[in-house]
Design a protein around this motif. Structure first.
Motif, PDB file in Angstrom:
ATOM      1  N   ASP A  99       0.733  -1.236   0.103  1.00 23.77           N
ATOM      2  CA  ASP A  99       0.010  -0.236   0.008  1.00 23.77           C
ATOM      3  C   ASP A  99       0.735   1.277   0.026  1.00 23.77           C
ATOM      4  N   MET A 100       1.915   1.328   0.371  1.00 21.74           N
ATOM      5  CA  MET A 100       2.814   2.449   0.707  1.00 21.74           C
ATOM      6  C   MET A 100       4.167   2.313   0.071  1.00 21.74           C
ATOM      7  N   ASN A 101       4.358   1.298  -0.891  1.00 24.18           N
ATOM      8  CA  ASN A 101       5.571   1.256  -1.615  1.00 24.18           C
ATOM      9  C   ASN A 101       5.114   1.161  -3.226  1.00 24.18           C
ATOM     10  N   PRO A 102       5.280   2.275  -4.197  1.00 19.70           N
ATOM     11  CA  PRO A 102       4.947   2.168  -5.359  1.00 19.70           C
ATOM     12  C   PRO A 102       5.641   1.093  -6.207  1.00 19.70           C
ATOM     13  N   ILE A 103       6.768   0.673  -5.721  1.00 22.03           N
ATOM     14  CA  ILE A 103       7.407  -0.510  -6.648  1.00 22.03           C
ATOM     15  C   ILE A 103       6.712  -1.945  -6.456  1.00 22.03           C
ATOM     16  N   GLU A 104       6.015  -1.882  -5.607  1.00 22.10           N
ATOM     17  CA  GLU A 104       5.246  -3.228  -5.218  1.00 22.10           C
ATOM     18  C   GLU A 104       4.123  -3.129  -6.426  1.00 22.10           C
ATOM     19  N   SER A 105       3.533  -2.197  -6.743  1.00 21.74           N
ATOM     20  CA  SER A 105       2.570  -1.960  -8.061  1.00 21.74           C
ATOM     21  C   SER A 105       3.449  -2.631  -9.302  1.00 21.74           C
ATOM     22  N   VAL A 106       4.458  -2.054  -9.357  1.00 20.48           N
ATOM     23  CA  VAL A 106       5.191  -2.555 -10.623  1.00 20.48           C
ATOM     24  C   VAL A 106       5.514  -4.190 -10.635  1.00 20.48           C
ATOM     25  N   TRP A 107       5.928  -4.733  -9.358  1.00 20.16           N
ATOM     26  CA  TRP A 107       6.218  -5.993  -9.354  1.00 20.16           C
ATOM     27  C   TRP A 107       4.876  -6.704  -9.665  1.00 20.16           C
ATOM     28  N   HIS A 108       3.663  -6.467  -9.027  1.00 19.01           N
ATOM     29  CA  HIS A 108       2.514  -7.086  -9.397  1.00 19.01           C
ATOM     30  C   HIS A 108       2.051  -7.156 -10.851  1.00 19.01           C
ATOM     31  N   GLU A 109       2.302  -5.950 -11.453  1.00 20.57           N
ATOM     32  CA  GLU A 109       2.262  -5.545 -13.086  1.00 20.57           C
ATOM     33  C   GLU A 109       3.147  -6.649 -13.934  1.00 20.57           C
ATOM     34  N   LEU A 110       4.410  -6.549 -13.490  1.00 14.67           N
ATOM     35  CA  LEU A 110       5.168  -7.440 -13.897  1.00 14.67           C
ATOM     36  C   LEU A 110       4.806  -9.135 -14.021  1.00 14.67           C
ATOM     37  N   GLU A 112       1.986 -10.215 -13.396  1.00 16.21           N
ATOM     38  CA  GLU A 112       0.746 -10.515 -14.505  1.00 16.21           C
ATOM     39  C   GLU A 112       1.158 -10.421 -15.899  1.00 16.21           C
ATOM     40  N   PHE A 113       1.922  -9.482 -16.221  1.00 18.70           N
ATOM     41  CA  PHE A 113       2.447  -9.686 -17.874  1.00 18.70           C
ATOM     42  C   PHE A 113       3.133 -11.265 -17.892  1.00 18.70           C
ATOM     43  N   LEU A 114       4.188 -11.427 -17.007  1.00 19.09           N
ATOM     44  CA  LEU A 114       4.917 -12.938 -17.212  1.00 19.09           C
ATOM     45  C   LEU A 114       3.754 -13.907 -17.341  1.00 19.09           C
ATOM     46  N   ARG A 115       2.793 -14.136 -16.186  1.00 20.82           N
ATOM     47  CA  ARG A 115       1.751 -15.122 -16.436  1.00 20.82           C
ATOM     48  C   ARG A 115       0.826 -15.076 -17.549  1.00 20.82           C
ATOM     49  N   ASN A 116       0.558 -13.865 -17.907  1.00 23.00           N
ATOM     50  CA  ASN A 116      -0.831 -13.997 -18.927  1.00 23.00           C
ATOM     51  C   ASN A 116      -0.228 -13.542 -20.310  1.00 23.00           C
ATOM     52  N   THR A 117       0.844 -13.086 -20.469  1.00 25.15           N
ATOM     53  CA  THR A 117       1.325 -12.664 -21.802  1.00 25.15           C
ATOM     54  C   THR A 117       2.529 -13.312 -22.280  1.00 25.15           C
ATOM     55  N   ASP A 128      14.384 -12.600 -20.211  1.00 24.43           N
ATOM     56  CA  ASP A 128      13.847 -11.871 -21.596  1.00 24.43           C
ATOM     57  C   ASP A 128      12.581 -11.233 -21.368  1.00 24.43           C
ATOM     58  N   GLY A 129      11.670 -11.829 -20.617  1.00 29.77           N
ATOM     59  CA  GLY A 129      10.281 -11.324 -20.287  1.00 29.77           C
ATOM     60  C   GLY A 129      10.357 -10.000 -19.409  1.00 29.77           C
ATOM     61  N   ILE A 130      11.124 -10.283 -18.285  1.00 29.19           N
ATOM     62  CA  ILE A 130      11.367  -9.102 -17.512  1.00 29.19           C
ATOM     63  C   ILE A 130      12.029  -8.036 -18.113  1.00 29.19           C
ATOM     64  N   LYS A 131      12.976  -8.103 -18.871  1.00 34.23           N
ATOM     65  CA  LYS A 131      13.594  -7.017 -19.704  1.00 34.23           C
ATOM     66  C   LYS A 131      12.480  -6.433 -20.739  1.00 34.23           C
ATOM     67  N   LYS A 132      11.961  -7.225 -21.246  1.00 31.45           N
ATOM     68  CA  LYS A 132      10.698  -6.814 -22.204  1.00 31.45           C
ATOM     69  C   LYS A 132       9.717  -5.709 -21.391  1.00 31.45           C
ATOM     70  N   PHE A 133       9.167  -6.240 -20.265  1.00 33.85           N
ATOM     71  CA  PHE A 133       8.292  -5.447 -19.511  1.00 33.85           C
ATOM     72  C   PHE A 133       9.112  -4.182 -19.211  1.00 33.85           C
ATOM     73  N   TRP A 134      10.067  -4.276 -18.733  1.00 33.32           N
ATOM     74  CA  TRP A 134      10.813  -3.074 -18.148  1.00 33.32           C
ATOM     75  C   TRP A 134      11.260  -2.205 -19.148  1.00 33.32           C
ATOM     76  N   ASP A 135      11.356  -2.408 -20.488  1.00 30.82           N
ATOM     77  CA  ASP A 135      11.803  -1.878 -21.587  1.00 30.82           C
ATOM     78  C   ASP A 135      10.442  -1.083 -22.373  1.00 30.82           C
ATOM     79  N   THR A 136       9.458  -1.881 -22.274  1.00 29.84           N
ATOM     80  CA  THR A 136       8.260  -1.403 -23.052  1.00 29.84           C
ATOM     81  C   THR A 136       6.962  -1.052 -22.339  1.00 29.84           C
ATOM     82  N   LYS A 137       6.793  -1.847 -21.179  1.00 27.40           N
ATOM     83  CA  LYS A 137       5.477  -1.690 -20.390  1.00 27.40           C
ATOM     84  C   LYS A 137       5.707  -0.506 -19.366  1.00 27.40           C
ATOM     85  N   LEU A 138       6.892  -0.386 -18.937  1.00 26.64           N
ATOM     86  CA  LEU A 138       6.919   0.596 -17.706  1.00 26.64           C
ATOM     87  C   LEU A 138       7.421   1.982 -18.159  1.00 26.64           C
ATOM     88  N   THR A 139       6.194   2.637 -18.419  1.00 27.35           N
ATOM     89  CA  THR A 139       6.545   4.084 -18.950  1.00 27.35           C
ATOM     90  C   THR A 139       6.544   5.142 -17.740  1.00 27.35           C
TER      91      THR A 139
END
Length: 167
Positions: A99-110, A112-117, A128-139
């Motif tokens: 609730d108090m740490n924004p990076i935790e939301s990033v880990w959640h989205e990462l 989900e990206f790895l599991r579902n996409t 590779d999936g982690i790098k792809k998320f970091w480079d293309t999804k995390l704006t």
């Protein structure tokens, strides 16, 4: 007789990185069996966080947010942080307080990206999936969205006597 179940995700890594109002840091992917001690944590600060801070916040204020993990609060780490002139939150945040740490939301989205996409099957694909998320999804917009969520959730955390919320 009890059979041991197969690991759901047999490949594991640690990720070290950060986000800020001005965007994301670079990304360090560390083998999952590695124990992160104070020396390794400070090396990651030096290699991942400090270059970003020097490039992005040379003339701006910032505060490094860390939880109360032992490697974040050790005498070795505090000495390193002070010697490097890092402006950090001396009242360390509770460990794993999404609730108090924004990076935790990033880990959640990462995750989900790895599991579902991306759906990696090997350690190489996981990296590779982690790098792809970091480079293309995390704006920068997503970084700012996660940071702006904190003021919204503070009243809920306070109303829950500091406990987690569902929001």
């Amino acid at each position: 007789m009890r059979l041991r179940s197969k690991a759901k995700y047999p490949s594991k890594v640690h990720i070290y990185s950060g986000i800020s109002w001005e965007g994301k840091t670079s990304l360090a992917i560390i083998p999952g069996k590695t124990r992160i001690n104070s020396v390794k944590y400070c090396r990651m600060l030096k290699e991942v966080i400090l270059p970003f801070v020097k490039r992005t916040y040379a003339t701006k204020d910032y505060i490094l947010q860390a939880d109360s993990a032992p490697c974040h609060t050790s005498k070795f780490t505090v000495k390193f942080i002070n010697e490097e002139g890092i402006n950090y939150n001396k009242e360390f945040w509770p460990a794993e307080s999404p609730d108090m740490n924004p990076i935790e939301s990033v880990w959640h989205e990462l995750k989900e990206f790895l599991r579902n996409t991306y759906q990696p099957q090997t350690l190489g694909e996981l990296k590779d999936g982690i790098k792809k998320f970091w480079d293309t999804k995390l704006t920068i917009e997503k970084c700012r969205k996660y940071i702006m969520h904190i003021p919204k959730v503070i009243p809920m955390v306070l109303g829950n006597n500091g406990g987690p919320t569902l929001g």
